[in-house]
Design a protein around this motif. Structure first.
Motif, PDB file in Angstrom:
ATOM      1  N   ASN A   2       0.573  -0.504   0.062  1.00 55.09           N
ATOM      2  CA  ASN A   2      -0.118   0.043   0.068  1.00 55.09           C
ATOM      3  C   ASN A   2       1.091   0.787   0.053  1.00 55.09           C
ATOM      4  O   ASN A   2       1.622   0.839  -0.600  1.00 55.09           O
ATOM      5  CB  ASN A   2      -1.075  -0.781   0.461  1.00 55.09           C
ATOM      6  CG  ASN A   2      -1.982  -1.649   0.596  1.00 55.09           C
ATOM      7  OD1 ASN A   2      -2.134  -1.733   0.573  1.00 55.09           O
ATOM      8  ND2 ASN A   2      -2.840  -2.646   0.392  1.00 55.09           N
ATOM      9  N   SER A  50      -1.479   8.525  -1.729  1.00 54.44           N
ATOM     10  CA  SER A  50      -2.854   8.226  -2.117  1.00 54.44           C
ATOM     11  C   SER A  50      -2.838   6.615  -2.411  1.00 54.44           C
ATOM     12  O   SER A  50      -2.295   5.832  -2.347  1.00 54.44           O
ATOM     13  CB  SER A  50      -2.765   8.562  -3.479  1.00 54.44           C
ATOM     14  OG  SER A  50      -2.283   8.165  -4.642  1.00 54.44           O
ATOM     15  N   PRO A  51      -4.285   6.127  -2.063  1.00 51.78           N
ATOM     16  CA  PRO A  51      -4.536   4.650  -2.254  1.00 51.78           C
ATOM     17  C   PRO A  51      -4.063   4.147  -3.658  1.00 51.78           C
ATOM     18  O   PRO A  51      -3.383   2.977  -3.525  1.00 51.78           O
ATOM     19  CB  PRO A  51      -6.190   4.731  -2.442  1.00 51.78           C
ATOM     20  CG  PRO A  51      -6.354   6.026  -1.572  1.00 51.78           C
ATOM     21  CD  PRO A  51      -5.696   7.065  -1.911  1.00 51.78           C
ATOM     22  N   ALA A  52      -3.919   4.757  -4.570  1.00 51.15           N
ATOM     23  CA  ALA A  52      -3.366   4.447  -6.107  1.00 51.15           C
ATOM     24  C   ALA A  52      -1.894   4.089  -5.893  1.00 51.15           C
ATOM     25  O   ALA A  52      -1.290   3.213  -6.353  1.00 51.15           O
ATOM     26  CB  ALA A  52      -3.760   5.312  -6.955  1.00 51.15           C
ATOM     27  N   GLU A  53      -1.111   5.153  -5.025  1.00 48.95           N
ATOM     28  CA  GLU A  53       0.303   5.221  -4.764  1.00 48.95           C
ATOM     29  C   GLU A  53       0.398   3.833  -4.057  1.00 48.95           C
ATOM     30  O   GLU A  53       1.678   3.221  -4.180  1.00 48.95           O
ATOM     31  CB  GLU A  53       0.772   6.262  -4.344  1.00 48.95           C
ATOM     32  CG  GLU A  53       0.751   7.666  -5.407  1.00 48.95           C
ATOM     33  CD  GLU A  53       1.036   8.806  -4.532  1.00 48.95           C
ATOM     34  OE1 GLU A  53       1.445   9.756  -5.088  1.00 48.95           O
ATOM     35  OE2 GLU A  53       0.892   9.014  -3.384  1.00 48.95           O
ATOM     36  N   LEU A  55      -1.173   1.137  -3.787  1.00 45.56           N
ATOM     37  CA  LEU A  55      -1.401  -0.060  -4.407  1.00 45.56           C
ATOM     38  C   LEU A  55      -0.206  -0.502  -5.493  1.00 45.56           C
ATOM     39  O   LEU A  55       0.436  -1.375  -5.658  1.00 45.56           O
ATOM     40  CB  LEU A  55      -2.721  -0.126  -5.366  1.00 45.56           C
ATOM     41  CG  LEU A  55      -4.077  -0.130  -4.310  1.00 45.56           C
ATOM     42  CD1 LEU A  55      -4.736  -0.240  -5.565  1.00 45.56           C
ATOM     43  CD2 LEU A  55      -3.916  -1.407  -3.633  1.00 45.56           C
ATOM     44  N   ALA A  56       0.479   0.680  -5.992  1.00 45.39           N
ATOM     45  CA  ALA A  56       1.753   0.641  -7.128  1.00 45.39           C
ATOM     46  C   ALA A  56       2.673   0.144  -6.232  1.00 45.39           C
ATOM     47  O   ALA A  56       3.386  -0.619  -6.993  1.00 45.39           O
ATOM     48  CB  ALA A  56       1.796   2.071  -7.723  1.00 45.39           C
ATOM     49  N   THR A 136      -5.735  -8.708  -8.973  1.00 44.04           N
ATOM     50  CA  THR A 136      -6.474  -7.560  -8.889  1.00 44.04           C
ATOM     51  C   THR A 136      -6.271  -6.985  -7.554  1.00 44.04           C
ATOM     52  O   THR A 136      -6.941  -7.485  -6.519  1.00 44.04           O
ATOM     53  CB  THR A 136      -7.785  -7.338  -9.297  1.00 44.04           C
ATOM     54  OG1 THR A 136      -7.958  -7.934 -10.961  1.00 44.04           O
ATOM     55  CG2 THR A 136      -8.572  -6.091  -9.379  1.00 44.04           C
ATOM     56  N   LEU A 137      -5.888  -5.846  -7.226  1.00 43.44           N
ATOM     57  CA  LEU A 137      -5.809  -5.359  -5.911  1.00 43.44           C
ATOM     58  C   LEU A 137      -6.812  -4.073  -5.907  1.00 43.44           C
ATOM     59  O   LEU A 137      -6.532  -3.289  -6.891  1.00 43.44           O
ATOM     60  CB  LEU A 137      -4.519  -4.770  -5.600  1.00 43.44           C
ATOM     61  CG  LEU A 137      -3.294  -5.587  -5.209  1.00 43.44           C
ATOM     62  CD1 LEU A 137      -1.923  -5.156  -4.494  1.00 43.44           C
ATOM     63  CD2 LEU A 137      -3.775  -6.982  -4.363  1.00 43.44           C
TER      64      LEU A 137
END
Length: 255
Positions: A2, A50-53, A55-56, A136-137
């Motif tokens: 995360n 961020s949530p996207a960061e 996950l990356a 898929t996360l």
């Protein structure tokens, strides 16, 4: 079918300012503004990802899997690009339709998908025996991952006699769904097996859903070439990929 880097940058910035002050010597006419804290710089450096960061940095990579090939899936071959495009005859089965078509469950704040296949020294083309595991996360607001997981469990229990999903003029009928035993991991985990018949040939598909805090990981395996060539298939999840991704989730989850 995360923050450690941000914290480290902030610490380095503070150390640099301290060093410059120490090496400057005495100043007979100091600038009053020099003593004022640089709040904007510090707050910017310490800004949470961020949530996207998150996950990356959490999604599985080739380095994590000891040589498995990890790619971004090609949207050109997607059954649907969003859940809004999918219609399920039995609405309770919708989470399974999403899970088997690389779509996030519920309403996440961010999601990310990777397509993994055998070690990089194995054939990279779609050849007999090559099974692909999708990962898929999805990251959710507090409590939303738990409720989305509950919906998936309900779907497995309610959709034993199958269901049909439709999107963009295409149809995916699934003959059956059964719960499958998986190694307990994360805060909650759920395995399932689905069967489908294409051009008279039966195919067995496997999936797993893992909740780690406010993140869901959905795994799904398919032998695409077998389906295309009319060969029966039983596409198992890659234990290497699942173990690697669950390990990364365990290192960054918050329940």
């Amino acid at each position: 079918m995360n923050r450690p880097p941000s914290a480290a940058l902030a610490a380095l910035s503070l150390l640099s300012l301290t060093a410059l002050t120490a090496c400057g010597g005495s100043d007979p006419d100091p600038d009053p503004a020099a003593d004022k804290p640089r709040a904007s710089t510090s707050s910017s450096s310490l800004k949470a990802p961020s949530p996207a960061e998150r996950l990356a940095t959490t999604i599985v990579t080739e380095a994590d899997t000891g040589g498995f090939k990890v790619d971004e899936p090609d949207d050109a071959y997607a059954f649907a690009k969003s859940t809004d495009e999918v219609t399920v005859v039995k609405p309770v089965c919708a989470p399974l339709a999403y899970a088997m078509n690389q779509l996030p469950l519920g309403t996440p704040e961010a999601d990310l998908t990777r397509l993994t296949s055998g070690p990089t020294d194995a054939p990279t083309k779609l050849t007999k025996g090559v099974t692909f595991t999708y990962v898929t996360l999805a990251s959710y607001a507090p409590g939303k991952a738990r409720s989305s997981f509950a919906d998936a469990r309900k779907a497995v229990d309610a959709c034993g006699d199958g269901f049909t999903a439709e999107a963009n003029g295409n149809e995916s009928p699934y003959d059956s769904v059964t719960a499958e035993q998986v190694t307990p991991t994360g805060d909650e985990s759920l395995g399932f097996t689905s069967t489908m018949t294409f051009r008279g040939v039966r195919h067995v598909l496997h999936g797993e859903i893992v909740r780690s805090g406010d993140v869901l990981a959905v795994y799904f395996s398919v032998d695409g070439m077998a389906i295309a060539n009319g060969r029966p298939s039983d596409a198992r999840l890659s234990p290497t990929v699942v173990k690697a991704q669950n390990g990364k989730l365990a290192g960054g989850a918050s329940s």
